[in-house]
Design an enzyme around this catalytic site. Structure first.
Site, PDB file in Angstrom:
ATOM      1  CG  MET A 130      48.651  43.798  39.883  1.00 46.23           C
ATOM      2  SD  MET A 130      47.630  43.987  41.378  1.00 46.23           S
ATOM      3  CE  MET A 130      47.432  45.748  41.460  1.00 46.23           C
ATOM      4  CB  ALA A 135      42.034  41.721  32.719  1.00 44.62           C
ATOM      5  CB  ALA A 185      47.022  29.744  36.265  1.00 42.11           C
ATOM      6  CD  GLU A 248      47.330  48.502  45.805  1.00 40.20           C
ATOM      7  OE1 GLU A 248      47.754  47.328  45.706  1.00 40.20           O
ATOM      8  OE2 GLU A 248      46.833  49.125  44.867  1.00 40.20           O
ATOM      9  CG  ASN A 372      35.526  52.969  46.541  1.00 43.01           C
ATOM     10  OD1 ASN A 372      36.693  52.543  46.559  1.00 43.01           O
ATOM     11  ND2 ASN A 372      35.192  54.117  47.110  1.00 43.01           N
TER      12      ASN A 372
HETATM   13  C1  LIG Z   1      45.717  56.707  37.759  1.00 42.70           C
HETATM   14  C2  LIG Z   1      45.652  55.217  37.862  1.00 42.70           C
HETATM   15  C3  LIG Z   1      46.707  54.530  38.437  1.00 42.70           C
HETATM   16  C4  LIG Z   1      46.686  53.132  38.499  1.00 42.70           C
HETATM   17  N1  LIG Z   1      47.777  52.466  38.983  1.00 42.70           N
HETATM   18  C5  LIG Z   1      47.850  51.124  38.824  1.00 42.70           C
HETATM   19  C6  LIG Z   1      49.062  50.414  39.125  1.00 42.70           C
HETATM   20  O1  LIG Z   1      50.054  50.999  39.582  1.00 42.70           O
HETATM   21  N2  LIG Z   1      49.105  49.080  38.885  1.00 42.70           N
HETATM   22  C7  LIG Z   1      48.035  48.401  38.394  1.00 42.70           C
HETATM   23  O2  LIG Z   1      48.152  47.203  38.192  1.00 42.70           O
HETATM   24  N3  LIG Z   1      46.873  49.048  38.118  1.00 42.70           N
HETATM   25  C8  LIG Z   1      46.760  50.369  38.309  1.00 42.70           C
HETATM   26  N4  LIG Z   1      45.596  51.040  38.002  1.00 42.70           N
HETATM   27  C9  LIG Z   1      44.462  50.276  37.496  1.00 42.70           C
HETATM   28  C10 LIG Z   1      43.284  50.205  38.462  1.00 42.70           C
HETATM   29  O3  LIG Z   1      43.600  49.391  39.559  1.00 42.70           O
HETATM   30  C11 LIG Z   1      42.078  49.681  37.633  1.00 42.70           C
HETATM   31  O4  LIG Z   1      41.719  50.713  36.736  1.00 42.70           O
HETATM   32  C12 LIG Z   1      40.917  49.286  38.510  1.00 42.70           C
HETATM   33  O5  LIG Z   1      41.221  48.124  39.254  1.00 42.70           O
HETATM   34  C13 LIG Z   1      39.655  49.007  37.684  1.00 42.70           C
HETATM   35  O6  LIG Z   1      39.907  48.160  36.605  1.00 42.70           O
HETATM   36  P1  LIG Z   1      39.404  48.572  35.144  1.00 42.70           P
HETATM   37  O7  LIG Z   1      39.897  49.932  34.844  1.00 42.70           O
HETATM   38  O8  LIG Z   1      39.745  47.487  34.213  1.00 42.70           O
HETATM   39  O9  LIG Z   1      37.816  48.678  35.277  1.00 42.70           O
HETATM   40  P2  LIG Z   1      36.779  47.486  35.088  1.00 42.70           P
HETATM   41  O10 LIG Z   1      37.203  46.308  35.848  1.00 42.70           O
HETATM   42  O11 LIG Z   1      36.514  47.315  33.630  1.00 42.70           O
HETATM   43  O12 LIG Z   1      35.480  48.104  35.771  1.00 42.70           O
HETATM   44  C14 LIG Z   1      34.575  48.997  35.117  1.00 42.70           C
HETATM   45  C15 LIG Z   1      33.414  49.262  36.079  1.00 42.70           C
HETATM   46  O13 LIG Z   1      32.736  48.021  36.365  1.00 42.70           O
HETATM   47  C16 LIG Z   1      32.691  47.825  37.753  1.00 42.70           C
HETATM   48  N5  LIG Z   1      32.787  46.394  38.051  1.00 42.70           N
HETATM   49  C17 LIG Z   1      33.715  45.514  37.583  1.00 42.70           C
HETATM   50  N6  LIG Z   1      33.495  44.297  38.100  1.00 42.70           N
HETATM   51  C18 LIG Z   1      32.436  44.411  38.939  1.00 42.70           C
HETATM   52  C19 LIG Z   1      31.730  43.512  39.794  1.00 42.70           C
HETATM   53  N7  LIG Z   1      32.093  42.228  39.916  1.00 42.70           N
HETATM   54  N8  LIG Z   1      30.676  43.985  40.501  1.00 42.70           N
HETATM   55  C20 LIG Z   1      30.313  45.285  40.413  1.00 42.70           C
HETATM   56  N9  LIG Z   1      30.931  46.183  39.631  1.00 42.70           N
HETATM   57  C21 LIG Z   1      31.982  45.762  38.906  1.00 42.70           C
HETATM   58  C22 LIG Z   1      33.889  48.582  38.313  1.00 42.70           C
HETATM   59  O14 LIG Z   1      33.729  48.878  39.682  1.00 42.70           O
HETATM   60  C23 LIG Z   1      33.889  49.814  37.434  1.00 42.70           C
HETATM   61  O15 LIG Z   1      32.957  50.742  37.935  1.00 42.70           O
HETATM   62  C24 LIG Z   1      45.562  52.432  38.004  1.00 42.70           C
HETATM   63  C25 LIG Z   1      44.477  53.144  37.462  1.00 42.70           C
HETATM   64  C26 LIG Z   1      44.517  54.508  37.373  1.00 42.70           C
HETATM   65  C27 LIG Z   1      43.358  55.232  36.738  1.00 42.70           C
END
Ligand SMILES: Cc1cc2nc3c(=O)[nH]c(=O)nc-3n(C[C@H](O)[C@H](O)[C@H](O)COP(=O)(O)OP(=O)(O)OC[C@H]3O[C@@H](n4cnc5c(N)ncnc54)[C@H](O)[C@@H]3O)c2cc1C
Length: 387
Positions: A130, A135, A185, A248, A372
């Site tokens: 995803m 994003a 979409a 999940e 979280n």
């Molecule tokens: C080891 C590892 C394994 C993973 N495995 C998978 C996988 O198998 N498949 C997959 O698709 N993804 C995977 N991920 C991705 C993971 O789900 C994302 O890193 C996570 O959802 C956060 O997205 P981002 O890194 O883009 O952070 P961002 O969305 O850029 O967030 C950055 C910070 O802003 C905060 N933030 C963002 N939006 C808001 C809001 N509306 N309100 C308050 N705070 C907010 C977040 O909490 C975070 O602290 C993995 C990540 C890691 C590190």
């Protein structure tokens, strides 16, 4: 506190998982996975042979047919984590909680027939893609497109942080099949290893989970046949993701509770054997009080997680309840592991000790599966009625 969520069938299955660990997931194996940065295929095939992978694959497709009983999955998570095998727990979890369900619950008959039998044996490994470089939390901001062409879709874009992304044979991929960011979409397409233009890219170096691969994926004009559209209908992807997210998040909760319990067990054993100032570290009042806090937190975690498992079994675990479980348990897990590391002294920082590895592994539990903060957002929106 005694738990009563498991019956004798689950306990018998626990014996199978323990036997598998003794045979195929020893400390030697773990060190090899960590050196290689991934779990080798032989281990996943051995897991298939033992019957501890692809648990929800229906019997007609060669699986164990444990669809209605998530508790068997919980047993696998508990035992692998308590054995200090976080990477193996993660790799099995990707298959069972993030890949298989999309086929079992949402796949077409042809998709089930093609992939599920191999997923039950470990011959076919899956991943879920995803997140993109631009994003993560904001999933509707993805840019990977799947353009309709004759006989299928032309996929272009990139994904990052994909667990098991290097080792996976098939990747359930979240793509844009429409304009804008309306839920309809988006679609889920299965991309297969070896498709022209599908590159597994770089394996990422992580803080923890050293034996489990996390990769970048890129797609350049990948022609994906129409039959690989999950559910056989365009525009369902967002809803399909939402349907599986409670599972999940429940699994992350189970993993967190298991790691919390393991932190307590490892720490208790350590302080009972370590001496300072002529007495056991366990005898210092500070240590005893910390152990009392840890034991109580573990009891409350399991009570909560077990209830969530029951709700899931009754198909009543809502998105909000699953989000609560995910953020609350992983926050507690972090606290428990931190106290555990502290009570191990310097040894708590040495990765030869399971407490140190679990501490590093656990950090991502508060990030993946939805951060979280996003979990609190889901829960609080419901409370105040904000859309
Ligand atoms: C080891 C590892 C394994 C993973 N495995 C998978 C996988 O198998 N498949 C997959 O698709 N993804 C995977 N991920 C991705 C993971 O789900 C994302 O890193 C996570 O959802 C956060 O997205 P981002 O890194 O883009 O952070 P961002 O969305 O850029 O967030 C950055 C910070 O802003 C905060 N933030 C963002 N939006 C808001 C809001 N509306 N309100 C308050 N705070 C907010 C977040 O909490 C975070 O602290 C993995 C990540 C890691 C590190």
């Amino acid at each position: 506190m005694e738990r009563d969520i498991y019956d004798e069938d689950h306990e018998a299955f626990r014996g199978v998982v323990k036997e598998f660990i003794k045979r195929s997931a020893t400390d030697e194996h773990r060190k090899r996975w960590e050196a290689d940065g991934e779990i080798d295929r032989a281990t996943m095939l051995a897991a298939g042979e033992a019957g501890i992978i692809g648990l929800s694959v229906p019997e007609e497709f060669g699986g164990a047919g444990m669809l209605q009983d998530y508790r068997f999955r919980a047993v696998v998570l508990e035992e692998t984590i308590k054995a200090g095998l976080g990477s193996l727990a993660g790799a099995l979890g990707i298959q069972d909680d993030l890949a298989v369900p999309y086929l079992v619950h949402m796949g077409t008959q042809a998709q089930k027939e093609k992939w599920l039998p191999g997923m039950a044996t470990g011959e076919i490994l899956g991943a879920l893609a995803m997140t993109e470089p631009g994003a993560g939390s904001d999933l509707r901001g993805i840019r990977t497109t799947a353009k309709k062409v004759d006989g299928g879709y032309l996929v272009n874009g990139a994904k990052t942080f994909i667990s098991s992304g290097k080792t996976a044979d098939i990747v359930v991929t979240f793509v844009k099949t429409g304009e804008g960011d309306r839920p309809d979409a988006f679609s889920l397409l299965i991309l297969e290893d070896g498709m022209a233009g599908f590159d597994h890219g770089k394996t990422l170096q992580k803080m923890g989970f050293h034996g489990w691969d996390t990769a970048e994926l890129s797609f350049s004009d990948v022609l994906v046949p129409e039959e690989n559209l999950i559910g056989g209908k365009e525009g369902l992807g967002f809803v399909q993701l939402m349907m599986n997210l409670p599972l999940e998040r429940l699994s992350i909760g189970v993993a967190a509770a298991a790691a919390g319990e393991a932190a307590f067990d490892w720490t208790r054993d350590y302080v009972l054997s370590r001496e300072a100032f002529g007495e056991r570290v366990a005898d210092f009042q500070n240590t005893r009080f910390k152990l009392a806090d840890m034991a109580t937190t573990v009891d409350v975690m399991w009570t909560y997680v077990d209830r969530a498992m029951e709700l899931y079994a009754d198909q009543k675990l809502t998105a909000e309840e699953a989000a609560k479980v995910k953020f609350w348990t992983t926050d507690r897990e972090a606290e428990l592991l931190d106290v555990g590391v502290q009570l191990h002294g310097g040894y708590g920082y040495i990765t030869e000790y399971p407490i140190a590895r679990a501490y590093l592994d656990a950090r991502v539990h508060r990030i993946y599966g939805g951060t979280n903060e996003i979990m609190r957002d889901i829960v609080s929106r419901k409370i105040v009625g904000k859309r």
